[in-house]
Design a protein around this motif. Sequence first.
Motif, PDB file in Angstrom:
ATOM      1  N   ASP A  98       0.863  -1.169   0.000  1.00  0.00           N
ATOM      2  CA  ASP A  98       0.000   0.000   0.000  1.00  0.00           C
ATOM      3  C   ASP A  98       0.901   1.221   0.000  1.00  0.00           C
ATOM      4  O   ASP A  98       1.597   1.479   0.967  1.00  0.00           O
ATOM      5  CB  ASP A  98      -0.843  -0.060   1.273  1.00  0.00           C
ATOM      6  N   PRO A 100       0.531   4.928  -0.500  1.00  0.00           N
ATOM      7  CA  PRO A 100      -0.122   6.207  -0.764  1.00  0.00           C
ATOM      8  C   PRO A 100       0.856   7.357  -0.869  1.00  0.00           C
ATOM      9  O   PRO A 100       0.541   8.410  -1.428  1.00  0.00           O
ATOM     10  CB  PRO A 100      -1.040   6.390   0.452  1.00  0.00           C
ATOM     11  N   SER A 101       2.082   7.181  -0.327  1.00  0.00           N
ATOM     12  CA  SER A 101       3.011   8.296  -0.324  1.00  0.00           C
ATOM     13  C   SER A 101       3.990   8.210  -1.483  1.00  0.00           C
ATOM     14  O   SER A 101       5.043   8.814  -1.445  1.00  0.00           O
ATOM     15  CB  SER A 101       3.782   8.310   0.990  1.00  0.00           C
ATOM     16  N   LEU A 136      -1.521  17.782  -1.997  1.00  0.00           N
ATOM     17  CA  LEU A 136      -0.368  17.016  -1.526  1.00  0.00           C
ATOM     18  C   LEU A 136       0.548  16.660  -2.673  1.00  0.00           C
ATOM     19  O   LEU A 136       1.768  16.594  -2.517  1.00  0.00           O
ATOM     20  CB  LEU A 136      -0.895  15.730  -0.871  1.00  0.00           C
ATOM     21  N   LYS A 233       8.750  -1.338   0.148  1.00  0.00           N
ATOM     22  CA  LYS A 233       7.647  -2.297   0.207  1.00  0.00           C
ATOM     23  C   LYS A 233       7.609  -3.212  -0.996  1.00  0.00           C
ATOM     24  O   LYS A 233       7.279  -4.372  -0.898  1.00  0.00           O
ATOM     25  CB  LYS A 233       6.323  -1.549   0.303  1.00  0.00           C
TER      26      LYS A 233
ATOM     27  N   ALA B  30       6.610  -2.859   8.423  1.00  0.00           N
ATOM     28  CA  ALA B  30       6.342  -2.905   6.986  1.00  0.00           C
ATOM     29  C   ALA B  30       5.038  -2.191   6.655  1.00  0.00           C
ATOM     30  O   ALA B  30       4.950  -1.483   5.668  1.00  0.00           O
ATOM     31  CB  ALA B  30       6.282  -4.351   6.530  1.00  0.00           C
ATOM     32  N   GLU B  31       4.031  -2.403   7.488  1.00  0.00           N
ATOM     33  CA  GLU B  31       2.726  -1.843   7.147  1.00  0.00           C
ATOM     34  C   GLU B  31       2.662  -0.348   7.361  1.00  0.00           C
ATOM     35  O   GLU B  31       2.153   0.379   6.543  1.00  0.00           O
ATOM     36  CB  GLU B  31       1.646  -2.506   8.015  1.00  0.00           C
ATOM     37  N   GLY B  34       4.963   3.222   5.118  1.00  0.00           N
ATOM     38  CA  GLY B  34       4.438   4.067   4.038  1.00  0.00           C
ATOM     39  C   GLY B  34       3.274   4.896   4.532  1.00  0.00           C
ATOM     40  O   GLY B  34       3.128   6.059   4.177  1.00  0.00           O
ATOM     41  N   ASP B  35       2.421   4.272   5.337  1.00  0.00           N
ATOM     42  CA  ASP B  35       1.249   4.990   5.813  1.00  0.00           C
ATOM     43  C   ASP B  35       1.640   6.192   6.642  1.00  0.00           C
ATOM     44  O   ASP B  35       1.061   7.259   6.498  1.00  0.00           O
ATOM     45  CB  ASP B  35       0.395   4.068   6.683  1.00  0.00           C
ATOM     46  N   LYS B  37       4.266   7.964   6.576  1.00  0.00           N
ATOM     47  CA  LYS B  37       4.828   9.030   5.744  1.00  0.00           C
ATOM     48  C   LYS B  37       3.689   9.830   5.114  1.00  0.00           C
ATOM     49  O   LYS B  37       3.696  11.066   5.094  1.00  0.00           O
ATOM     50  CB  LYS B  37       5.689   8.377   4.650  1.00  0.00           C
ATOM     51  N   PHE B  38       2.691   9.069   4.611  1.00  0.00           N
ATOM     52  CA  PHE B  38       1.547   9.719   3.984  1.00  0.00           C
ATOM     53  C   PHE B  38       0.794  10.573   4.994  1.00  0.00           C
ATOM     54  O   PHE B  38       0.463  11.731   4.741  1.00  0.00           O
ATOM     55  CB  PHE B  38       0.635   8.634   3.399  1.00  0.00           C
TER      56      PHE B  38
END
Lengths: 325, 203
Positions: A98, A100-101, A136, A233, B30-31, B34-35, B37-38
């Motif tokens: 996933d 998103p960034s 963004l 990832k 891992a999960e 990225g989240d 950062k967003f």
Amino acid sequence: MAMAALRREGRRMAAPLITPHPINPLRSSLASSDREHTLLGVRSISTQVVRNRMKSVRNIQKITKAMKMVAASKLRAIQTKAENSRGLWQPFTALLGDTPSVDVKKNVIVTISSDKGLCGGINSTSVKISRGLHKLNAGPEKECKYVILGEKAKAQLVRDSKKDIELAFTELQKNPLNYTQVAVLADDILKNVEYDALRIVFNKFQSVVAFVPTTSTVLSPEVVEREAEAGGKLGELDSYEIEGGETKSEVLQNLTEFQFSCVMFNAMLENACSEQGARMSAMDSSSRNAGDMLDRLTLTYNRTRQASITTELIEIISGASALEG
Amino acid sequence: MLRQAPRFLLRRASAAAMRWSRPFSTDLPAETAGDSKFVDAWKKLIPNIDPPKTPSAYMAPRPPTPSTIPSKLTVNLVLPYDSVLSAKEVDMVIVPAATGQMGVLPGHVATITELKPGILSVHEGNDITKYFLSGGFAFVHANSIADIIAIEATPVDRIDQNLVQKGLAEFQQKLHSASTDVEKAEAQIGIDVYSALNAALTG
């Protein structure tokens, strides 16, 4: 007919009212009804205005109750479909993660909204999130376009981002949603829009009263390869053997297109559920509101009615006493 | 359900919640990398609106690759309108990959394969369940989890022989009378699917 009814009521109430005491508390209502009468010029027709208003409020209450029932039945039908489709996007997120960034040059924001209104704030929420994502992902050398599904988001986004809207689709819910329709739609979008990352914005259906704005990101095959090489990832993607198809990039392209159609299918179903749920609660609060209004109007109506009866009586009585003495 | 709770608690970053994150710390980085950062980028730029959730918030994290080969394979077969098999432990599955029938055992190397219309057979002990798949993708992960995503999957005993023959004849007709490339491709696809159905019924 109204006059006869009032006269009958007057005769019934004449006995207790002839005693001097009750006149005082009635004076204030008398004064106000006098004012109303002088304003309107005619006696008993002042109740007519209130009665008309009560009739229209009652009709509105019936309509909103009916709309709530319709939304509830539509929700039941579509909720099972949405819950069954939840397994569809999970393998893709398990494989591709996933992200998103992710930082890409060409972003496309796919906003899913409803065609019809009266569904609470879900469309405004989707538009706000889309605008936020746009902000963004704005920057030098980066561009961000919109693909809009549904009338309501189109109406809102056309106002300030008209040049950024690439495609708009409406009337998607004329026939019940099925995968074939969504696959054709996804194909349309992928053919006509250049993208590095597609960000789908929709409202996920958590429960009949809770809708969570969500965004899913689908990357184009080139970006997937780039991210796989960069690590993070998607770094493990290289360890997967690719079978079928001639080249790795062909398989990756099929994979990303398939991912987009699956994610879109789930997103559209969830958004449709959220729309029906939001409409249910909006119509419910509207009926309750109409009920409250009706109560208040009934009180006003009764007050007006009693005041006009009292005035009638006072006139009769003062006329009679003038004759006597 | 409980496994997701620590991730939400971690986001709230309360001191008490930190205790809970310990047992699951292998899953978390891992999960949420990225989240977060967003979420941080969003909060900086758009402080008034809550950031939208992302799909990983709705999914249980997958287990990491075990050091020894597990005895069973976990299979998920998902369709757009239903999850036929979800987290079912089986001995072997044979998927109709585009390059032929591919058998998947626990400990299979990580693979991404396109599927062509054909039979999927799920072997569990002595039971074999066969489904006819319309096509899709299959992912085999290193932790012995196989995800099969297809558009349609019907058990083989529900397929009607007569309709299959009729359909095959119809599409062969269409191929003969096709003029444009698109029509030819469509007819060819129809023939492929019906031949596979035929083979499924006879074979």
